[in-house]
Design an enzyme around this catalytic site. Structure first.
Site, short mmCIF file in Angstrom:
data_model
loop_
_atom_site.label_atom_id
_atom_site.label_comp_id
_atom_site.label_asym_id
_atom_site.label_seq_id
_atom_site.Cartn_x
_atom_site.Cartn_y
_atom_site.Cartn_z
N ASP A 23 0.82 -1.20 0.00
CA ASP A 23 0.00 0.00 0.00
C ASP A 23 0.86 1.26 0.00
OD1 ASP A 23 0.51 0.88 2.70
OD2 ASP A 23 -0.87 -0.64 3.43
N TYR A 24 0.19 2.38 -0.22
CA TYR A 24 0.85 3.66 -0.42
C TYR A 24 1.82 4.01 0.70
CZ TYR A 24 1.06 8.70 -1.53
OH TYR A 24 1.47 9.97 -1.85
#
Length: 250
Positions: free
Chosen positions: A101-102
Site C-alpha cells: 500500500d501507499y
C-alpha cells in the site's frame, strides 16, 4: 517451452491468439506445419508464422525494488501520484508482483515473467511475507495469542501469523510478523483490530527474497540464485501449498 508460450513471449500474439494461429495452420517449426496446441519448442528450432521467422523471446527480467513510502504499486495512477514506474523506466515491460500500500515500504518484485507472477500470487500457494511493524502500545499475552491463532477481521478470520517482538519502549513497540495470506492491508488491519495502530510498516521478505541493505528507492537485478529459488518455490508450492521457501543469499 510450449509453442503458444513461445509466440506470446515473442510478442506475436496472446496465448489464446497463438492457439488460434496454430489451429489455423499458420505456424511452422523447422519447415513443418504444426496443429497441436501442446507442441513443445526446443532451443534452436526455427519458428515461422505466415512464412516469417519469429525471433526467440528475450530472457525474462527480474528486479527487486525497495519501494519507498508515498509511492503507488502500479505503473499508472489516475490521481497523478508517484508510481513504481519511475524506478523501472526503460527496463523492459516489467510489472509489480502483488502490491504494497501507499504508506508501506519494502520488498517488491517486478518481472515480465507472467507464469512466475501467477504462481507466486495464487492464494493456494501461500507465499510467506515478513514485515517489520512499529505499532502503538504494547502487545498483551492475549494479543499475541490472537495473532498466532488468527485475528478476526471484517472479511473473516485471518490465518495465524508468526510473531516476534523486536523492541518495546514507552507507548510503542516494534515487531516482526510473517503471514502467508494476501488480503488488502492485512497487517495493518490485524493490529488495528487489536487496538494497536501501525505507525510504520516495511516488508522485509517476500518468499525467498530479502530486503538486505537495499535503500528505499533503490532497485537491483536478482541474482541467479534468487531466480532459481523463486522457481523452486513456485514448483514446491504447486505440489505442496504453503511450503516454507528456500533461503537464499544474494
Amino acid at each position: 517451452m510450449r509453442l503458444n508460450k513461445f509466440l506470446a513471449s515473442a510478442g506475436v500474439a496472446s496465448r489464446r491468439g497463438a492457439d488460434a494461429l496454430i489451429g489455423a495452420g499458420k505456424v511452422r517449426i523447422n519447415g513443418k506445419q504444426v496443429h497441436e496446441l501442446g507442441t513443445i519448442v526446443d532451443n534452436g528450432d526455427c519458428i515461422e508464422v505466415d512464412g516469417k521467422r519469429v525471433a526467440p523471446p528475450a530472457a525474462p527480467t527480474y528486479l527487486l525494488l525497495n519501494k519507498p513510502r508515498g509511492v503507488v504499486t502500479t505503473l499508472r495512477d489516475p490521481q497523478g501520484r508517484p508510481t513504481v514506474a519511475q524506478f523501472v523506466a526503460g527496463r523492459s515491460r516489467v510489472f509489480p508482483v502483488g502490491r504494497l500500500d501507499y504508506a508501506t515500504s519494502g520488498v517488491l518484485l517486478l518481472t515480465d515473467d507472467g507464469d512466475l507472477a501467477h504462481g507466486l500470487l495464487h492464494p493456494r500457494f501461500g507465499v510467506e511475507k515478513t514485515y517489520r511493524a512499529e505499532i502503538s502500545g504494547r502487545l498483551s499475552p492475549q494479543d499475541v495469542r490472537s495473532l498466532l491463532q488468527g485475528v478476526f477481521l471484517d472479511d473473516g478470520r485471518a490465518a495465524g501469523a508468526k510473531l516476534r517482538v523486536l523492541a518495546a519502549a514507552g507507548d510503542r513497540c516494534v515487531v516482526e510478523v510473517t503471514i502467508h495470506e494476501g488480503r488488502n492491508r492485512q497487517v495493518r488491519r490485524m493490529f488495528e483490530a487489536l487496538g494497536h495502530p501501525v505507525r510504520a510498516l516495511t516488508r522485509t521478505r517476500f518468499g525467498p527474497l530479502r530486503l538486505g541493505e537495499l535503500a528505499p528507492g533503490q532497485i537491483r537485478t536478482l541474482t541467479s540464485k534468487e531466480i532459481d529459488a523463486l522457481q523452486r518455490y513456485r514448483r514446491r508450492a504447486t505440489e505442496s501449498p504453503r511450503t516454507t521457501p528456500p533461503e537464499v543469499t544474494p
